[in-house]
Design an enzyme around this catalytic site. Structure first.
Site, PDB file in Angstrom:
ATOM      1  N   LYS A  14       0.957  -1.228   0.128  1.00 46.07           N
ATOM      2  CA  LYS A  14      -0.101  -0.032   0.103  1.00 46.07           C
ATOM      3  C   LYS A  14       1.055   1.251  -0.211  1.00 46.07           C
ATOM      4  CE  LYS A  14       0.948   1.327   4.509  1.00 46.07           C
ATOM      5  NZ  LYS A  14       1.514   2.249   5.079  1.00 46.07           N
ATOM      6  N   ASP A 139      -3.394  -1.224  10.345  1.00 46.01           N
ATOM      7  CA  ASP A 139      -3.437  -1.280   8.890  1.00 46.01           C
ATOM      8  C   ASP A 139      -4.149  -2.523   8.380  1.00 46.01           C
ATOM      9  OD1 ASP A 139      -2.238   1.046   8.085  1.00 46.01           O
ATOM     10  OD2 ASP A 139      -0.386   0.126   7.556  1.00 46.01           O
TER      11      ASP A 139
HETATM   12  C1  LIG Z   1       1.597   4.492   9.990  1.00 43.32           C
HETATM   13  C2  LIG Z   1       0.746   3.658   9.151  1.00 43.32           C
HETATM   14  C3  LIG Z   1      -0.235   4.178   8.292  1.00 43.32           C
HETATM   15  O1  LIG Z   1      -0.594   3.430   7.026  1.00 43.32           O
HETATM   16  O2  LIG Z   1       1.604   2.624   8.552  1.00 43.32           O
HETATM   17  P1  LIG Z   1       3.094   2.250   8.552  1.00 43.32           P
HETATM   18  O3  LIG Z   1       4.088   3.185   8.208  1.00 43.32           O
HETATM   19  O4  LIG Z   1       3.280   1.589  10.011  1.00 43.32           O
HETATM   20  O5  LIG Z   1       3.030   1.331   7.368  1.00 43.32           O
HETATM   21  C4  LIG Z   1      -0.300   2.567  10.138  1.00 43.32           C
HETATM   22  O6  LIG Z   1      -1.228   3.576  10.753  1.00 43.32           O
HETATM   23  C5  LIG Z   1       0.317   1.565  11.084  1.00 43.32           C
HETATM   24  O7  LIG Z   1      -0.417   0.570  11.168  1.00 43.32           O
HETATM   25  P2  LIG Z   1       0.171  -0.643  11.586  1.00 43.32           P
HETATM   26  O8  LIG Z   1       1.754  -0.679  11.338  1.00 43.32           O
HETATM   27  O9  LIG Z   1      -0.663  -1.654  11.355  1.00 43.32           O
HETATM   28  O10 LIG Z   1       0.362  -0.233  13.181  1.00 43.32           O
HETATM   29  P3  LIG Z   1       0.061  -1.188  14.503  1.00 43.32           P
HETATM   30  O11 LIG Z   1       1.035  -2.388  14.575  1.00 43.32           O
HETATM   31  O12 LIG Z   1      -1.198  -1.468  14.880  1.00 43.32           O
HETATM   32  O13 LIG Z   1       0.994  -0.236  15.516  1.00 43.32           O
HETATM   33  C6  LIG Z   1       2.352   0.056  15.532  1.00 43.32           C
HETATM   34  C7  LIG Z   1       2.654   1.171  16.510  1.00 43.32           C
HETATM   35  O14 LIG Z   1       2.007   2.392  15.921  1.00 43.32           O
HETATM   36  C8  LIG Z   1       1.248   3.179  16.715  1.00 43.32           C
HETATM   37  N1  LIG Z   1       0.157   3.720  16.007  1.00 43.32           N
HETATM   38  C9  LIG Z   1      -0.401   2.918  15.019  1.00 43.32           C
HETATM   39  C10 LIG Z   1      -1.385   3.244  14.434  1.00 43.32           C
HETATM   40  C11 LIG Z   1      -2.213   4.511  14.984  1.00 43.32           C
HETATM   41  N2  LIG Z   1      -3.247   4.917  14.297  1.00 43.32           N
HETATM   42  N3  LIG Z   1      -1.639   5.162  16.033  1.00 43.32           N
HETATM   43  C12 LIG Z   1      -0.622   4.775  16.448  1.00 43.32           C
HETATM   44  O15 LIG Z   1      -0.058   5.238  17.226  1.00 43.32           O
HETATM   45  C13 LIG Z   1       0.710   1.875  17.924  1.00 43.32           C
HETATM   46  O16 LIG Z   1       0.643   2.581  19.079  1.00 43.32           O
HETATM   47  C14 LIG Z   1       1.893   1.048  17.953  1.00 43.32           C
HETATM   48  O17 LIG Z   1       2.954   1.350  18.681  1.00 43.32           O
HETATM   49  N1  LIG Z   2       5.472 -11.482   7.837  1.00 41.20           N
HETATM   50  C1  LIG Z   2       5.886 -10.307   8.136  1.00 41.20           C
HETATM   51  N2  LIG Z   2       6.140  -9.498   7.222  1.00 41.20           N
HETATM   52  C2  LIG Z   2       7.083  -8.244   7.671  1.00 41.20           C
HETATM   53  N3  LIG Z   2       7.227  -7.646   8.843  1.00 41.20           N
HETATM   54  C3  LIG Z   2       6.553  -8.610   9.812  1.00 41.20           C
HETATM   55  C4  LIG Z   2       5.901  -9.863   9.547  1.00 41.20           C
HETATM   56  N4  LIG Z   2       5.639 -10.293  10.652  1.00 41.20           N
HETATM   57  C5  LIG Z   2       5.839  -9.564  11.777  1.00 41.20           C
HETATM   58  N5  LIG Z   2       6.511  -8.394  11.377  1.00 41.20           N
HETATM   59  C6  LIG Z   2       6.943  -7.286  11.998  1.00 41.20           C
HETATM   60  O1  LIG Z   2       6.391  -6.177  11.694  1.00 41.20           O
HETATM   61  C7  LIG Z   2       7.172  -4.843  11.425  1.00 41.20           C
HETATM   62  C8  LIG Z   2       6.390  -3.950  10.401  1.00 41.20           C
HETATM   63  O2  LIG Z   2       6.517  -4.607   9.247  1.00 41.20           O
HETATM   64  P1  LIG Z   2       5.925  -4.001   7.749  1.00 41.20           P
HETATM   65  O3  LIG Z   2       4.580  -4.151   7.875  1.00 41.20           O
HETATM   66  O4  LIG Z   2       6.726  -4.590   6.831  1.00 41.20           O
HETATM   67  O5  LIG Z   2       6.330  -2.250   7.840  1.00 41.20           O
HETATM   68  P2  LIG Z   2       5.566  -1.011   7.986  1.00 41.20           P
HETATM   69  O6  LIG Z   2       4.491  -1.319   8.911  1.00 41.20           O
HETATM   70  O7  LIG Z   2       6.607   0.073   8.085  1.00 41.20           O
HETATM   71  O8  LIG Z   2       4.706  -1.017   6.434  1.00 41.20           O
HETATM   72  C9  LIG Z   2       8.587  -5.435  11.099  1.00 41.20           C
HETATM   73  O9  LIG Z   2       9.611  -4.655  11.537  1.00 41.20           O
HETATM   74  C10 LIG Z   2       8.558  -6.909  11.705  1.00 41.20           C
HETATM   75  O10 LIG Z   2       9.091  -6.813  13.026  1.00 41.20           O
END
Ligand SMILES: C[C@@](CO)(OP(=O)(O)O)[C@H](O)COP(=O)(O)OP(=O)(O)OC[C@H]1O[C@@H](n2ccc(N)nc2=O)[C@H](O)[C@@H]1O
Ligand SMILES: Nc1ncnc2c1ncn2[C@@H]1O[C@H](COP(=O)(O)OP(=O)(O)O)[C@@H](O)[C@H]1O
Length: 285
Positions: A14, A139
């Site tokens: 995404k 996400d």
């Molecule tokens: C920021 C975003 C934008 O798409 O993406 P990534 O950069 O990680 O891909 C997402 O909201 C990330 O979603 P995801 O990676 O599933 O988050 P989670 O595992 O639920 O949470 C990871 C960490 O981010 C924080 N978190 C996440 C989502 C949110 N709306 N607020 C937060 O403060 C949570 O507290 C946690 O410490």
């Molecule tokens: N199958 C998986 N693929 C990628 N990351 C994973 C998986 N399972 C657990 N993780 C953990 O989730 C974290 C976030 O991964 P990812 O979703 O790839 O990054 P982002 O949230 O920045 O897009 C990684 O650093 C890893 O520790």
């Protein structure tokens, strides 16, 4: 009818085309507004049905302990919730950078839930799977619903938006950015007002970008380098950066000139997640 017992499906990337942070909830999660689009590029997961309830995950998973692997966690959650006695062998081919902001882990989890819902004949609705997915990460629901969308709440309140097809060159600056580290940082901008009216008429940006650029100079360098070609943006909490084009050749040109220290890929956006398209082709004939 012959039952399908083994198949492969994509777990697509995404992009967050913009990401505004509106505030912080008492539980630490952030209220945000973000525009999700899917790409026709991602990890590949193969599933093979087994008659004992073991969940085996193989492939490019070496750095992640099994109990933390979102693929394993998704499979176990679905199996436990539904008291399924069936098992599965899952193999992962990892193409998406981890901690890159392209949602690889969340997408792997969502593809696992969607695929096992079919393979184990569970028949949960999309709403039920999205609720289950939210337990694994903020996400995951957008990948379960599989439609480009504006997200609100912590990312789970989704409103479908139809987007024009574009081509992207996505660059990974070889840096892992921890989502948790960005969301707990005192300098993160958390006060962008909620969008009123049509989002297309607003100034849209990524509120995480200034902080990530400060903490991670390689991201700043990548964004600067990409500016030669088009306005550059960061996705999610980084570290991947991207540029958008109307045609594939323009995106290909950027990739061809990419400095060797960085990795990249090109892909086009799709309004429906290719995981959904592929699963429908396998199961809904
Ligand atoms: C920021 C975003 C934008 O798409 O993406 P990534 O950069 O990680 O891909 C997402 O909201 C990330 O979603 P995801 O990676 O599933 O988050 P989670 O595992 O639920 O949470 C990871 C960490 O981010 C924080 N978190 C996440 C989502 C949110 N709306 N607020 C937060 O403060 C949570 O507290 C946690 O410490
Ligand atoms: N199958 C998986 N693929 C990628 N990351 C994973 C998986 N399972 C657990 N993780 C953990 O989730 C974290 C976030 O991964 P990812 O979703 O790839 O990054 P982002 O949230 O920045 O897009 C990684 O650093 C890893 O520790």
């Amino acid at each position: 009818m012959v039952r399908t017992t083994s198949f492969s499906v994509i777990a697509p990337a995404k992009l967050n085309l913009f990401l505004h942070i509106n505030g912080r909830r008492a539980d630490g999660y952030h209220e945000l507004e973000t525009l999700f689009t899917f790409l026709n590029f991602g990890d590949e997961l193969s599933f093979e049905l087994t008659s004992t309830p073991t969940i085996l995950v193989t492939g490019d998973t070496k750095d992640i302990p099994l109990k933390d692997n979102l693929i394993y966690k998704a499979a176990l959650l679905l199996q436990t919730q539904n008291k399924s006695q069936l098992g599965v062998k899952i193999n992962l081919i990892k193409r998406l950078p981890m901690g890159g902001g392209v949602g690889g882990g969340s997408s792997d989890a969502a593809t696992t839930l969607l695929a096992l819902n079919k393979l184990w004949n569970i028949n949960s609705s999309v709403d039920e799977l999205a609720d289950l997915g939210l337990q694994l990460g903020a996400d995951v629901p957008v990948f379960i619903r599989g439609q480009s969308a504006i997200a609100q709440g912590i990312g789970e309140k989704l409103q479908h938006v139809e987007l024009e097809r574009k081509w992207y060159c996505v660059v990974h600056p070889n840096q892992h950015v921890s989502t948790a580290k960005i969301f707990t940082h005192p300098d993160l901008k958390r006060d962008t007002p909620k969008i009123l009216g049509d989002w297309k008429c607003q100034t849209l940006s990524n509120d995480c970008e200034p902080l990530v650029k400060k903490l991670c100079p390689e991201v700043e360098k990548t964004l600067q380098w990409l500016l030669k070609y088009a306005p550059s943006k960061m996705t999610g909490t980084g570290s991947c950066c991207f540029v958008e084009f109307a045609s594939q050749v323009q995106a290909q040109d950027v990739l061809a000139n990419l400095p060797h220290t960085w990795q990249g890929f090109i892909a086009s956006s799709v309004n429906t997640s290719p995981a959904h398209t592929e699963l429908a082709a396998i199961f809904d004939q």
